[in-house]
Scaffold this active site. Sequence first.
Site, PDB file in Angstrom:
ATOM      1  N   SER A   1       0.753  -1.292  -0.023  1.00  0.00           N
ATOM      2  CA  SER A   1       0.023   0.012  -0.069  1.00  0.00           C
ATOM      3  C   SER A   1       0.877   1.232  -0.016  1.00  0.00           C
ATOM      4  O   SER A   1       0.406   2.355  -0.367  1.00  0.00           O
ATOM      5  CB  SER A   1      -0.908   0.132   1.220  1.00  0.00           C
ATOM      6  OG  SER A   1      -0.286   0.029   2.531  1.00  0.00           O
TER       7      SER A   1
ATOM      8  N   HIS B   1      -5.821  -4.858  -0.879  1.00  0.00           N
ATOM      9  CA  HIS B   1      -5.939  -3.590  -1.689  1.00  0.00           C
ATOM     10  C   HIS B   1      -6.139  -4.132  -3.178  1.00  0.00           C
ATOM     11  O   HIS B   1      -5.844  -3.522  -4.016  1.00  0.00           O
ATOM     12  CB  HIS B   1      -4.583  -2.774  -1.548  1.00  0.00           C
ATOM     13  CG  HIS B   1      -4.575  -1.758  -0.261  1.00  0.00           C
ATOM     14  ND1 HIS B   1      -5.184  -0.712  -0.319  1.00  0.00           N
ATOM     15  CD2 HIS B   1      -3.671  -2.139   0.704  1.00  0.00           C
ATOM     16  CE1 HIS B   1      -5.063  -0.071   0.797  1.00  0.00           C
ATOM     17  NE2 HIS B   1      -4.236  -0.953   1.479  1.00  0.00           N
TER      18      HIS B   1
ATOM     19  N   LYS C   1     -12.402  -2.564   2.392  1.00  0.00           N
ATOM     20  CA  LYS C   1     -11.864  -1.524   1.228  1.00  0.00           C
ATOM     21  C   LYS C   1     -12.767  -1.238   0.217  1.00  0.00           C
ATOM     22  O   LYS C   1     -13.969  -0.784   0.208  1.00  0.00           O
ATOM     23  CB  LYS C   1     -10.492  -1.789   0.962  1.00  0.00           C
ATOM     24  CG  LYS C   1      -9.516  -1.629   2.218  1.00  0.00           C
ATOM     25  CD  LYS C   1      -8.166  -2.033   2.150  1.00  0.00           C
ATOM     26  CE  LYS C   1      -7.245  -1.571   3.501  1.00  0.00           C
ATOM     27  NZ  LYS C   1      -6.449  -2.473   3.990  1.00  0.00           N
TER      28      LYS C   1
HETATM   29  C1  LIG Z   1      -6.004  -3.071   5.363  1.00  0.00           C
HETATM   30  C2  LIG Z   1      -5.496  -4.326   5.493  1.00  0.00           C
HETATM   31  C3  LIG Z   1      -5.569  -5.197   6.224  1.00  0.00           C
HETATM   32  C4  LIG Z   1      -6.406  -5.171   7.490  1.00  0.00           C
HETATM   33  O1  LIG Z   1      -7.721  -5.191   6.972  1.00  0.00           O
HETATM   34  P1  LIG Z   1      -8.873  -5.114   8.029  1.00  0.00           P
HETATM   35  O2  LIG Z   1      -9.949  -5.661   7.322  1.00  0.00           O
HETATM   36  O3  LIG Z   1      -9.106  -3.582   8.181  1.00  0.00           O
HETATM   37  O4  LIG Z   1      -8.678  -5.564   9.526  1.00  0.00           O
HETATM   38  C5  LIG Z   1      -4.666  -6.445   6.238  1.00  0.00           C
HETATM   39  N1  LIG Z   1      -3.817  -6.416   4.974  1.00  0.00           N
HETATM   40  C6  LIG Z   1      -3.641  -5.660   4.179  1.00  0.00           C
HETATM   41  C7  LIG Z   1      -2.590  -5.607   3.204  1.00  0.00           C
HETATM   42  C8  LIG Z   1      -4.232  -4.420   4.333  1.00  0.00           C
HETATM   43  O5  LIG Z   1      -4.124  -3.513   3.462  1.00  0.00           O
END
Ligand SMILES: *Cc1c(COP(=O)(O)O)cnc(C)c1O
Length: 392
Positions: free
Chosen positions: A180, A208, A239
């Site tokens: 990210s 992502h 997301k």
């Molecule tokens: C956002 C993210 C998470 C966490 O996801 P949540 O459902 O908000 O706990 C885990 N791994 C990656 C790569 C992320 O970008």
Amino acid sequence: MSELNKKIDNQLSLMRESGTYKNERIIGSSQETSIFVNNHNVLNFCANNYLGLANDIRIKNAAIQAINEWGYGLASVRFICGTQEIHKLLEKKVSDFLKKEDTILYSSCFDANGGIFESILDENDAIFSDELNHASIIDGIRLCKAQKNRYKHIDMADLESLLKNSTSKTKLIVTDGVFSMDGNIAPLKEITELSRKYNALVMVDDCHATGVIGENGMGSGSYHQVHEHIDIISSTFGKALGGASGGFITSSYKIIELLRQKSRPYLFSNSMAPPLVSASIEAFNVINSDPSIFKRLDENTKYFRQKIIEAGFEIRGENHPIVPIMIYDAKKAMELSKKLLEKNIYVIAFSFPVVPKEKARIRVQLSSAHTKEQIDLAINSFIECSQELNII
Ligand SMILES: *Cc1c(COP(=O)(O)O)cnc(C)c1O
């Protein structure tokens, strides 16, 4: 208590001095491309709301209907009295969407990653993890007794030498699908080739990437045309897929069956709430019925990337809606984001220790919901503010 308070004060003032202290901005509206911040309407270019579903009327109605039909909460973990028909339906939706045998839901992807490694691996096994993997993968690995190997970020030679030297029974390579901070996509073609050469499994955290890249949003494996060689996928509903919360792991029947028996965040934490479950189901209905949503996201991404390069900026990443605009100097990046906010463009500057020293950047995130006018406004503001700061 006074000793602890002293220690806390020290830590907090160190964070303030080094500029790593995080201030939360208070949003006075729902999550959209235009939000209300500091008494202003600003254009939002820093949410993970890739498909604009966070405040979509269809998603909201699905959540409201679910409250009426299935209630607000379940007051139970899944295996006691917390599994409704909609939980099984959502698991089926994910399995179908990602073409895997079965799926298990978690409260978050953080929990999914926290609960998988110790459930499926023991001291006879080995994990191979990219050094820049998400914090939840790092924490999940810590809980597990398997031998831990960290390979240099997307360095296939390093990964291969670690695999070659391993005598462990089961080997698992784990990587973020999309990183990210750089918006780069893991080299899954090479990783899956190595996995076959050294008889290892591959797990991808596609938070992502699910609903973002690949054929109809199938993720990073599909983007690299090796989806069928990815053994385990973890991802989030927080997301692109609606933006509320919830996570999942999708894989083979056997792995999912074992997780339901052993995975601690699944066994000992509450079942996903009905409105979130139904809204996540609706997110799949929306994207399955209207694949043009991905086309709009892709067009917005390509348009912004091209225009910002033409304006003289250096950017990172592949064709992903995460667009890091390299400023290098931390102070300048901070000033630029401040100036942009004054022009009602909301973007975030990242500097050390979130990214390496002297690699400060502004991370722009696009959504299929952004209009061309909004994107043009952002680009023009970037140009104006950066010229004032002698960045371009
Ligand atoms: C956002 C993210 C998470 C966490 O996801 P949540 O459902 O908000 O706990 C885990 N791994 C990656 C790569 C992320 O970008």
